[in-house]
Scaffold this active site. Structure first.
Site, short mmCIF file in Angstrom:
data_model
loop_
_atom_site.label_atom_id
_atom_site.label_comp_id
_atom_site.label_asym_id
_atom_site.label_seq_id
_atom_site.Cartn_x
_atom_site.Cartn_y
_atom_site.Cartn_z
N HIS A 3 5.35 5.66 11.45
CA HIS A 3 4.87 5.59 10.06
C HIS A 3 3.91 6.78 9.90
CE1 HIS A 3 3.56 4.21 6.28
NE2 HIS A 3 3.22 2.95 6.55
N ARG B 286 0.81 -1.23 0.00
CA ARG B 286 0.00 0.00 0.00
C ARG B 286 0.84 1.27 0.00
NH1 ARG B 286 -2.85 -3.81 1.76
NH2 ARG B 286 -0.92 -4.33 2.81
N THR B 287 1.82 1.33 0.87
CA THR B 287 2.56 2.59 1.01
C THR B 287 3.27 2.90 -0.29
OG1 THR B 287 2.83 2.10 3.35
CG2 THR B 287 4.27 3.79 2.43
N LYS C 279 26.57 -4.13 -2.19
CA LYS C 279 28.05 -4.02 -2.20
C LYS C 279 28.55 -3.37 -0.92
CE LYS C 279 28.04 -3.05 -7.18
NZ LYS C 279 28.25 -1.94 -8.12
N ARG D 186 11.54 3.81 3.29
CA ARG D 186 11.10 2.81 4.27
C ARG D 186 12.31 1.99 4.65
NH1 ARG D 186 5.91 -1.11 4.32
NH2 ARG D 186 5.04 0.87 4.95
C1 NCD Z 1 1.91 -1.16 8.02
C2 NCD Z 1 3.41 -0.98 8.13
O1 NCD Z 1 4.14 -1.21 7.17
O2 NCD Z 1 3.81 -0.57 9.21
N1 NCD Z 1 1.46 -1.29 6.71
C3 NCD Z 1 1.17 -0.17 5.99
O3 NCD Z 1 2.02 0.61 5.67
N2 NCD Z 1 -0.12 0.06 5.71
C4 NCD Z 1 1.32 -2.14 8.93
C5 NCD Z 1 1.92 -3.51 9.05
O4 NCD Z 1 2.86 -3.89 8.35
O5 NCD Z 1 1.39 -4.26 9.87
#
Ligand code: NCD
Length: 313
Positions: free
Chosen positions: A136, A58-59, A87, A108
């Site tokens: 997040h 999703r992100t 590397k 991320r």
């Molecule tokens: C979450 C995350 O990556 O922290 N997912 C997201 O971005 N919607 C939740 C999760 O992984 O449980």
């Protein structure tokens, strides 16, 4: 109000005020009603780098779709395989290089503190797309936007946050964001997965919270239930995960005790904590929540990348 997001990093939800968040939500609503031509002007000629050192659906895809929806472009990687990270390139070097290729970076990373560190290395705005079990922040913007869209308010609501409150980074960002409002928050988890102490210290008395373990005992008084996945990959000891997995399962039987207008949210992915039978109830709003991510992130990019956003005010 001058655009509070222009050129800014988005590292922690602690950095947002209620006015900042509502400015963004207004922009997201306005963006939705723009003509395609007007929308495309917001990102034309702009490039976002998406650097994902951890899995994401999703992100990543909503940031990508968001940038494309305002006429911008996306570069990046979603797996460190095939990049110079293999590397031994440092995060600092990767960020400094990519900084020269784009107008904004979304990162991320599995380590806490990675986003703050990267933001210090980058001259361009850096958006934290998830930093270990820490935060997040764009998910929390989406969560607050969803509660407001579904319920019309947050003040006075009874919000239950359920599941893995220790390792779930969305929980931390959500609580920091909710502290700008006046809800009551019930924190429901197994004792081993209680909220880390740091959040209580950070929040002080800005957010009214109570802690408990039994969802059945409180479900009847809850307006919004925010369910989370037990974060298997973040447990230092797999045996500990085995002890708590499956702690909560939301099913139709449990919902018999709930308010008729209960709203169920989940950042997704789910791994058994909400039974598919719940999807067909009017209470299930988690897919609508995920869908809002594209528009909200498009608004966020638009505000970060453009000083003049009169179209969105
Ligand atoms: C979450 C995350 O990556 O922290 N997912 C997201 O971005 N919607 C939740 C999760 O992984 O449980």
């Amino acid at each position: 109000m001058p655009n509070p997001f222009y050129g800014k990093d988005i590292v922690s939800s602690k950095d947002f005020t209620r006015r900042d968040m509502e400015y963004l939500f207004t922009a997201a609503d306005k963006l939705h009603n723009l003509s395609p031509d007007q929308r495309m002007k917001l990102g034309r000629g702009k490039v976002a780098s998406l650097l994902f050192f951890e899995p994401s659906t999703r992100t990543r895809l909503s940031f990508e779709a968001a940038m494309q929806s305002i006429g911008g472009q996306v570069i990046g990687f979603y797996d460190t395989k095939g990049t110079s990270v293999e590397k031994g390139e440092t995060l600092a070097d990767t960020i400094r290089v990519v900084d020269g290729y784009c107008d904004a970076i979304v990162l991320r990373h599995p380590m806490e503190g990675a986003a703050r560190f990267a933001a210090e290395q980058a001259e361009k705005p850096l958006i934290n797309g998830g930093s270990g079990s820490e935060e997040h922040p764009t998910q929390s913007l989406l969560d607050v936007y969803s509660i407001l869209s579904e319920k019309g308010r947050i003040d006075g609501l009874n919000i239950a946050v359920v599941g893995d409150l220790k390792y779930g980074r969305t929980v931390y960002s959500l609580l920091y964001a909710l502290a700008n409002y006046r809800p009551s928050v019930q924190l429901i988890s197994p004792p081993q997965l209680k909220l880390r102490n740091e959040v209580q210290i950070d929040l002080g008395d800005r957010l009214k919270t109570t802690e408990g373990e039994k969802l059945e005992e409180i479900i009847h008084e809850v307006d919004v239930m925010y369910v989370t996945r037990i974060q298997k990959e973040r447990f230092p000891d797999p045996a500990e995960y085995e002890r708590v997995k499956g702690s909560y399962v939301i099913d139709l039987k449990l919902l018999e005790k709930a308010k008729r207008d209960l709203v169920i949210l989940h950042p997704l992915p789910r791994t058994g904590e909400i039974k598919p039978e719940v999807d067909f109830t009017p209470n299930a709003r988690y897919f609508a929540q995920a869908h809002r991510g594209k528009g909200l992130r498009a608004a966020l990019f638009s505000l970060i990348l453009n000083e003049d956003v009169s179209l969105l005010e």
